[in-house]
Motif scaffolding. Structure first.
Motif, short mmCIF file in Angstrom:
data_model
loop_
_atom_site.label_atom_id
_atom_site.label_comp_id
_atom_site.label_asym_id
_atom_site.label_seq_id
_atom_site.Cartn_x
_atom_site.Cartn_y
_atom_site.Cartn_z
N PHE A 197 0.75 -1.15 -0.01
CA PHE A 197 0.14 0.00 0.03
C PHE A 197 1.03 1.38 -0.08
O PHE A 197 1.82 1.41 0.83
CB PHE A 197 -0.86 -0.16 1.21
CG PHE A 197 -2.11 1.16 1.47
CD1 PHE A 197 -3.13 0.93 0.62
CD2 PHE A 197 -1.65 2.41 1.99
CE1 PHE A 197 -4.13 1.69 0.66
CE2 PHE A 197 -2.62 3.32 1.83
CZ PHE A 197 -3.77 3.11 1.18
N ASN A 198 0.54 2.15 -0.94
CA ASN A 198 1.53 3.57 -1.23
C ASN A 198 0.27 4.68 -0.52
O ASN A 198 -0.37 5.02 -1.60
CB ASN A 198 1.83 3.57 -2.49
CG ASN A 198 3.02 4.57 -2.40
OD1 ASN A 198 3.01 5.72 -1.75
ND2 ASN A 198 3.73 4.47 -3.76
N ALA A 199 0.77 4.97 0.53
CA ALA A 199 -0.11 6.36 0.98
C ALA A 199 0.00 7.25 0.44
O ALA A 199 -0.93 8.20 0.08
CB ALA A 199 0.22 6.54 2.54
N ILE A 306 1.99 -14.35 4.17
CA ILE A 306 1.46 -13.12 3.83
C ILE A 306 2.01 -12.14 4.79
O ILE A 306 2.56 -12.30 5.87
CB ILE A 306 -0.20 -13.16 4.50
CG1 ILE A 306 -1.08 -14.29 3.75
CG2 ILE A 306 -0.90 -11.57 4.46
CD1 ILE A 306 -1.12 -13.82 2.40
N ASN A 307 2.31 -11.11 4.24
CA ASN A 307 2.71 -9.85 4.79
C ASN A 307 2.12 -8.64 4.34
O ASN A 307 1.39 -8.40 3.41
CB ASN A 307 4.44 -9.80 4.65
CG ASN A 307 4.77 -9.62 3.11
OD1 ASN A 307 4.37 -8.96 2.42
ND2 ASN A 307 5.37 -10.90 2.69
N ALA A 308 2.79 -7.21 4.90
CA ALA A 308 2.27 -5.98 4.41
C ALA A 308 3.15 -5.16 4.36
O ALA A 308 4.50 -5.10 5.08
CB ALA A 308 1.36 -5.44 5.60
N THR A 309 3.27 -4.41 3.11
CA THR A 309 4.43 -3.33 2.92
C THR A 309 3.62 -2.14 2.81
O THR A 309 2.82 -1.98 2.04
CB THR A 309 5.20 -3.46 1.80
OG1 THR A 309 5.93 -4.77 1.69
CG2 THR A 309 6.26 -2.34 1.36
N TYR A 310 4.06 -1.13 3.68
CA TYR A 310 3.41 0.12 3.63
C TYR A 310 4.36 1.44 3.20
O TYR A 310 5.35 1.51 3.88
CB TYR A 310 2.81 0.49 5.14
CG TYR A 310 2.20 1.88 5.15
CD1 TYR A 310 0.93 2.24 4.55
CD2 TYR A 310 2.88 2.89 5.95
CE1 TYR A 310 0.31 3.53 4.61
CE2 TYR A 310 2.17 4.15 6.27
CZ TYR A 310 1.03 4.40 5.41
OH TYR A 310 0.26 5.73 5.54
N ILE A 311 4.05 2.15 2.19
CA ILE A 311 4.87 3.13 2.01
C ILE A 311 4.38 4.59 2.29
O ILE A 311 3.36 4.82 1.83
CB ILE A 311 5.17 3.24 0.29
CG1 ILE A 311 5.83 1.72 -0.33
CG2 ILE A 311 5.93 4.45 -0.22
CD1 ILE A 311 5.83 1.64 -1.56
#
Length: 794
Positions: A197-199, A306-311
């Motif tokens: 997800f790219n904020a 499963i993982n999460a990447t937050y920009i």
């Protein structure tokens, strides 16, 4: 006298959540889809697409009850007037076939699920904004849990007084730009994706100006593209999700929240956030960062994919990853210099953890808790073997879960089991019942037989759901009829008879599995339980068929496999605990042989994996050897119970495989045999309490039945036995006062002497003496509160 046991269950006092849950059962109406259209953006999306929908509507009145009916492929999140109504609606597809299937050529038309939600508390007179985020997975895997329609879609309908609100081209749509749908799948086994997800590209999510808020300006969004009305391919017809929606426990602090000392500035090292136990969670954060800072979120579970990447964008911000994962720890890797204001998680569960078991031995107490945690972490859209590697519906694993499900889960668990039964039979092929439904029918013969005996019949016995039994039974009979009988009186060993098959019986110690007697005993057990179904359904012809086969097998089994002390096809090399255990459980073993089997095999040979271990323990209880069973249980699970920080149970002994695997069933033994509680009549209308206390002195147990909670407390001393019982209306209980190798001098019930010096005394309303046998003095009591005190003679 017994100190009154007080149990104050914590009620969820969030009014709107209560309304939402109740509505699925109480206010449900047949949906009027009217002119509702499946809608999406104009282009068919690739896999892993997150699509945002908005609709503004002016309402003249708000009736008492307003239901919304929503169907999607695959998941959705719903807000009304900026307030979240439901977190993660929808189910992996699909409920039933929508036409002729050809699995080989991947022609698999399937119907879709829909959700019914009471949205009345969120509406108001005047202008209202409905916002829906739909996550389209767009893929299938060989684990079979999801049937991809091939196209993302949303279908919505709600009758609001005289107004009908439906999905159509008046809705606004935008592919959410914050979600990266070009990332690779999480694994070859999972249909779900990780989140990137790219904020900086997002729509002000998790702020007061978010796209799902009422004041958001969607003028630049496109109008939705209409794809067709109800019944159109590739979504076809819709069927209501029968499972109550997941319980949303809300955002919670981690167990080590105080130790993390918020707020703090990250040093660039991985931050460990501990969960109270192994849960399915979605991770959340609140940070102050500069644009482009990248945060990675995963768990300690080395099987988790499963993982999460937050920009990050610039400044203060919040984020929650909507693709769930599980573990004991959530691990946040946050760049140095980022200010961390909060880290939280959201736990979603299939119902509440309604059942409980407390015993005065810390080993068995902790083992039950670990088994209970394992049951819950292996349940969501379906019961699954594990929540990390596969999330697959192996029906033999479901059989292991079924044994203690009814002692632990509320109605949501029972309905999820019903869903597993219906999907398994509806998607059978050529009369074969197989695992990995709905997409595959992978035949593991013993698992299919377990499904008949240890899933379908216990489901009916515990729930009284005859409708589901009537649906499932013809499929079960036809499968059992696939086994031709041989001249020696036993059925042919079934192997390699279907296109997708695996001659698997168990892991455990290699080279120790005695396949033939295991399959024969499982077949006998399936015949025995299917006969009960035929009796319920009044099928006399099938009853005779079962009797004939069982009679033939009973003598033939001993003739073929009894080898002077145990059952085996090759006594020189195979002395299998699994084969001998299932022989006892199925009833095909000669009871005169029980002690020999226990002494010669079940005490000394520990070959089984956890999939079979609970059956070895059950066989020892049936054989009248509870001490040996409990000793075996302790020795097999000791290393796991001793593992500090571990709250679930492993796939394989030696602490190997996934550390949260569905087939650990020792809780069945602790509930059914140690506490001694099980239904004796349909749907718990009558149940018994016949404890085997052995060295235990105290048990407290709550059982969430279809009739209501049964609450039990037992306390034993050198000279007394005390029982406290609260049972719901429309039930009766057979309570057994254990003799414990002693003579019972007197029994008081609710303060009155009802038994003394070997004779029944005063009559008490709602209580009657039943019988005395070698182990118990038995009374029958009506529903209500009871306290019994037995005094043993010195």
């Amino acid at each position: 006298m017994l100190i009154k046991y007080l149990q104050n269950q914590c009620l969820t006092n969030i009014f709107k959540l209560l309304i939402l849950i109740i509505s699925t059962a109480t206010f449900a109406t047949n949906p009027n889809w009217g002119n509702a259209q499946w809608i999406w953006q104009q282009e068919d999306s690739p896999s892993n697409t997150w699509m945002s929908f908005r609709k503004t509507v002016t309402l003249e009145e708000i009736p008492e009850n307003v239901e919304a009916h929503i169907s999607v492929d695959s998941k959705f999140w719903l807000w009304i007037n900026g307030e979240m109504v439901i977190f993660e609606g929808g189910l992996s597809r699909g409920p039933s076939q929508a036409g002729a299937w050809n699995r080989k050529d991947k022609i698999t038309p399937a119907n879709s699920w829909y959700e019914a939600l009471n949205i009345q508390p969120y509406l108001r007179k005047g202008e209202n904004t409905i916002a829906i985020l739909v996550w389209f997975w767009g893929r299938e895997t060989h684990k079979g849990t999801h049937i991809d329609s091939g196209n993302g879609g949303l279908l919505f309908s709600s009758e609001i007084g005289n107004q009908q609100l439906v999905s159509d081209s008046s809705w606004k749509v935008l592919q959410h730009p914050g979600y990266d749908n070009t990332i690779e799948p999480a694994s070859k086994s999972l249909v779900q994706y990780s989140v990137k997800f790219n904020a900086q590209k997002a729509l002000n999510d998790w702020t007061d100006k978010a796209w799902y808020k009422q004041d958001f300006n969607d003028a630049n969004w496109a109008n939705a593209s209409e794809k067709g009305q109800l019944g159109v391919a590739p979504w076809y017809n819709v069927e209501k999700n029968i499972v109550p929606h997941l319980i949303n426990h809300g955002l919670q602090n981690y167990a080590n929240h105080e130790d993390l000392e918020f707020p703090f500035v990250s040093q660039g090292t991985t931050i460990i956030a501990r969960l109270p136990f192994n849960k399915q969670v979605t991770p959340y954060l609140e940070i102050e960062a500069k644009a482009g800072d990248s945060i990675f979120i995963s768990t300690d579970n080395n099987r988790n994919k499963i993982n999460a990447t937050y920009i990050a964008k610039d400044g203060l911000q919040k984020f929650e990853s909507y693709s769930w994962f599980n573990g004991h720890e959530v691990q946040y890797t946050i760049p140095a210099g980022v200010k961390v204001n909060a880290l939280k998680y959201r736990w979603m569960s299939v119902g509440e953890m309604a059942g409980s078991f407390k015993i005065d031995d810390p080993f068995y107490n902790r083992l039950w808790d670990m088994g209970n945690n394992t049951l819950f972490v292996c349940a969501r859209d379906n019961f699954m073997d594990c929540p990390d590697r596969e999330r697959a519906l192996w029906i033999g694993d479901v059989a292991d879960q079924t044994g203690y499900l009814f002692y632990a889960m509320d109605d949501a668990g029972r309905q999820l089991l019903k869903k597993a039964i219906l999907q398994t039979v509806y998607f059978s092929q050529d009369d074969v019942i197989g695992a990995l439904g709905p997409l595959r029918v992978r035949e593991l013969v013993c698992q299919s037989l377990q499904f008949i005996a240890q899933v379908v019949w216990p489901y009916y016995l515990n729930t009284g759901d005859k409708e589901t039994l009537e649906i499932a039974y013809p499929y079960l009979y036809r499968y059992l009829d696939l086994f031709p009988m041989k001249e020696n009186g036993l059925p042919e060993y079934r192997k390699g008879k279907s296109p997708d098959t695996w001659n698997w019986l168990d892991w455990g110690v290699k080279g120790t599995i005695d396949q033939e007697p295991i399959q024969m005993a499982f077949y006998y057990l399936a015949l025995r339980e299917a006969k009960k179904m035929a009796v319920v359904l009044g099928n006399d012809e099938h009853i005779k068929w079962y009797d004939k086969r069982m009679t033939s097998m009973k003598a033939a089994y001993d003739e073929a496999y009894w080898k002077d002390g145990f059952y085996s096809t090759n006594p020189e090399n195979l002395k299998d605990d699994r084969a001998n255990a299932i022989a006892i459980i199925s009833g095909i073993a000669n009871p005169d042989y029980y002690d020999q089997i226990v002494d010669n095999v079940l005490i000394s040979n520990r070959f089984s994996s956890p999939h079979f271990e609970w059956m070895a323990e059950e066989a020892m209880f049936i054989a009248g050897r509870p001490k040996a069973s409990l000793q075996r249980m302790k020795e097999m699970y000791q290393s796991q119970v001793d593992q500090e920080g571990m709250t679930t149970l492993y796939e394989k002994f030696g602490n190997k495989g996934s550390y949260n695997h569905a087939w650990n069933g020792s809780n069945t033994i602790l509930s059914k045999y140690v506490a001694g509680v099980e239904p004796t009549q349909l749907a718990w209308s009558e149940f018994q309490i016949m404890p085997t206390l052995v060295h235990f002195k105290s048990i407290e147990k709550t059982i969430p039945t279809v009739k209501g909670d049964i609450v039990i407390q037992m306390h034993k001393s050198e000279n007394t036995y005390e029982l406290g019982l609260e049972s719901p209306e429309q039930t009766s209980a057979i309570i057994g006062i254990p003799k414990s190798e002693k003579r019972i001098g007197s029994v008081e019930v609710n303060g009155k002497t009802v038994w003394k010096n070997g004779k029944s005394k005063k009559k008490l309303s709602g209580l009657e003496f039943v019988e005395e046998d070698e182990q118990f003095l038995k009374f029958k009591v009506a529903s209500g509160k009871w306290e019994a005190l037995a005094i043993y003679k010195k």
